[in-house]
Motif scaffolding. Structure first.
Motif, mmCIF file in Angstrom:
data_model
loop_
_atom_site.group_PDB
_atom_site.id
_atom_site.type_symbol
_atom_site.label_atom_id
_atom_site.label_comp_id
_atom_site.label_asym_id
_atom_site.label_seq_id
_atom_site.Cartn_x
_atom_site.Cartn_y
_atom_site.Cartn_z
ATOM 1 N N ILE A 76 0.832 -1.204 0.000
ATOM 2 C CA ILE A 76 0.000 0.000 0.000
ATOM 3 C C ILE A 76 0.868 1.256 0.000
ATOM 4 O O ILE A 76 0.570 2.226 -0.697
ATOM 5 C CB ILE A 76 -0.973 -0.037 1.192
ATOM 6 C CG1 ILE A 76 -1.946 -1.216 1.005
ATOM 7 C CG2 ILE A 76 -1.718 1.289 1.331
ATOM 8 C CD1 ILE A 76 -2.736 -1.577 2.243
ATOM 9 N N MET A 77 1.966 1.222 0.744
ATOM 10 C CA MET A 77 2.842 2.392 0.823
ATOM 11 C C MET A 77 3.487 2.734 -0.517
ATOM 12 O O MET A 77 3.749 3.888 -0.802
ATOM 13 C CB MET A 77 3.919 2.171 1.890
ATOM 14 C CG MET A 77 3.373 2.288 3.299
ATOM 15 S SD MET A 77 4.602 1.943 4.602
ATOM 16 C CE MET A 77 6.011 2.853 4.073
ATOM 17 N N MET A 79 2.109 2.391 -3.472
ATOM 18 C CA MET A 79 1.114 2.712 -4.500
ATOM 19 C C MET A 79 1.228 4.122 -5.081
ATOM 20 O O MET A 79 1.127 4.283 -6.300
ATOM 21 C CB MET A 79 -0.300 2.440 -3.998
ATOM 22 C CG MET A 79 -0.620 0.982 -3.921
ATOM 23 S SD MET A 79 -2.285 0.708 -3.302
ATOM 24 C CE MET A 79 -2.356 -1.075 -3.424
ATOM 25 N N PRO A 80 1.435 5.168 -4.273
ATOM 26 C CA PRO A 80 1.574 6.497 -4.882
ATOM 27 C C PRO A 80 2.775 6.583 -5.836
ATOM 28 O O PRO A 80 2.683 7.212 -6.891
ATOM 29 C CB PRO A 80 1.757 7.428 -3.676
ATOM 30 C CG PRO A 80 1.070 6.713 -2.550
ATOM 31 C CD PRO A 80 1.348 5.250 -2.806
ATOM 32 N N GLU A 83 1.775 4.806 -8.991
ATOM 33 C CA GLU A 83 0.877 5.657 -9.780
ATOM 34 C C GLU A 83 1.683 6.654 -10.611
ATOM 35 O O GLU A 83 1.432 6.836 -11.805
ATOM 36 C CB GLU A 83 -0.095 6.405 -8.854
ATOM 37 C CG GLU A 83 -1.002 7.379 -9.559
ATOM 38 C CD GLU A 83 -1.988 6.732 -10.515
ATOM 39 O OE1 GLU A 83 -2.468 7.449 -11.419
ATOM 40 O OE2 GLU A 83 -2.283 5.531 -10.390
ATOM 41 N N ILE A 116 -8.689 1.382 -0.518
ATOM 42 C CA ILE A 116 -7.234 1.568 -0.491
ATOM 43 C C ILE A 116 -6.773 2.263 -1.763
ATOM 44 O O ILE A 116 -6.026 3.250 -1.714
ATOM 45 C CB ILE A 116 -6.504 0.214 -0.310
ATOM 46 C CG1 ILE A 116 -6.738 -0.332 1.100
ATOM 47 C CG2 ILE A 116 -5.011 0.355 -0.601
ATOM 48 C CD1 ILE A 116 -6.315 -1.785 1.281
ATOM 49 N N SER A 119 -7.864 5.879 -1.786
ATOM 50 C CA SER A 119 -7.138 6.704 -0.819
ATOM 51 C C SER A 119 -5.711 7.003 -1.262
ATOM 52 O O SER A 119 -5.124 8.009 -0.881
ATOM 53 C CB SER A 119 -7.127 6.048 0.565
ATOM 54 O OG SER A 119 -6.247 4.944 0.602
ATOM 55 N N LYS A 120 -5.135 6.124 -2.082
ATOM 56 C CA LYS A 120 -3.772 6.314 -2.584
ATOM 57 C C LYS A 120 -3.743 6.982 -3.956
ATOM 58 O O LYS A 120 -2.675 7.163 -4.537
ATOM 59 C CB LYS A 120 -3.023 4.971 -2.629
ATOM 60 C CG LYS A 120 -2.829 4.351 -1.259
ATOM 61 C CD LYS A 120 -2.005 5.254 -0.360
ATOM 62 C CE LYS A 120 -1.822 4.700 1.025
ATOM 63 N NZ LYS A 120 -1.047 5.590 1.879
#
Length: 188
Positions: A76-77, A79-80, A83, A116, A119-120
């Motif tokens: 999850i960390m 993901m930005p 992207e 998730i 949010s990211k």
């Protein structure tokens, strides 16, 4: 509630076992996806309910396949960063495909994955897989999350998987080098 707790307990036990084996079985995991192996046949759906299968690889010189699950903080960390990379890669004919490994037919987990991703700020395609003999066998060989595979237009996995996040400087340089090599071979 009791059923949800049971499912969560089972998922946590599986994750714990997977993490335990990751340090001991790294070589086995890398062997699973050695040079020029075909990515297994699969069907699935994206987060909007659209059907997806291995034909998705034909549309781009390279598809970066990032395996993750909803309980993986490292997944999850990153993901930005993924992207951002996905937007840069589009210019190079590279697609980013996220595969959420823990959804299957569970609507609660699908909704959690959607939250998730939202949010990211994730806009690249993320899918959940349907059960199937080839893809199920492949997925059981993945012991580290996130795991990232580079797949060429013909559905071949090129090189070893990248185990762990790809947002560090060393991993980022390595993946860019490998992507450029695959693109060069695609133009031949």
């Amino acid at each position: 509630m009791k059923n949800m707790f049971k499912k969560l307990s089972i998922l946590m036990a599986i994750c714990f076992l997977a993490m335990s084996f990751a340090a001991c079985s790294k070589e086995k995991s890398e062997d699973t996806a050695s040079t020029d192996n075909k990515f297994p046949s699969f069907t699935g759906v994206d987060m909007n309910g659209n059907k997806v299968n291995e034909e998705i690889f034909k549309d781009h010189a390279v598809t970066v396949v990032n395996m993750w699950f909803t309980g993986c903080k490292a997944c999850i960390m990153e993901m930005p960063d993924l992207e951002k990379k996905s937007k840069e890669w589009k210019e190079k004919d590279v697609n980013l495909l996220g595969i959420c490994a823990d959804i299957q037919d569970n609507e609660e987990i699908r909704n959690e994955a959607k939250k998730i991703l939202a949010s990211k700020g994730v806009t690249y395609t993320n899918i959940s897989l349907d059960n199937g003999e080839e893809i199920d066998k492949f997925m059981t060989g993945i012991t580290t999350f996130p795991s990232t595979f580079l797949v060429d237009r013909n559905g071949n996995i090129i090189g070893d998987p990248i185990l762990g996040t790809i947002n560090g400087e060393k991993a980022s340089k390595e993946i860019e080098k490998r992507i450029d090599e695959i693109i060069a071979n695609d133009k031949k």
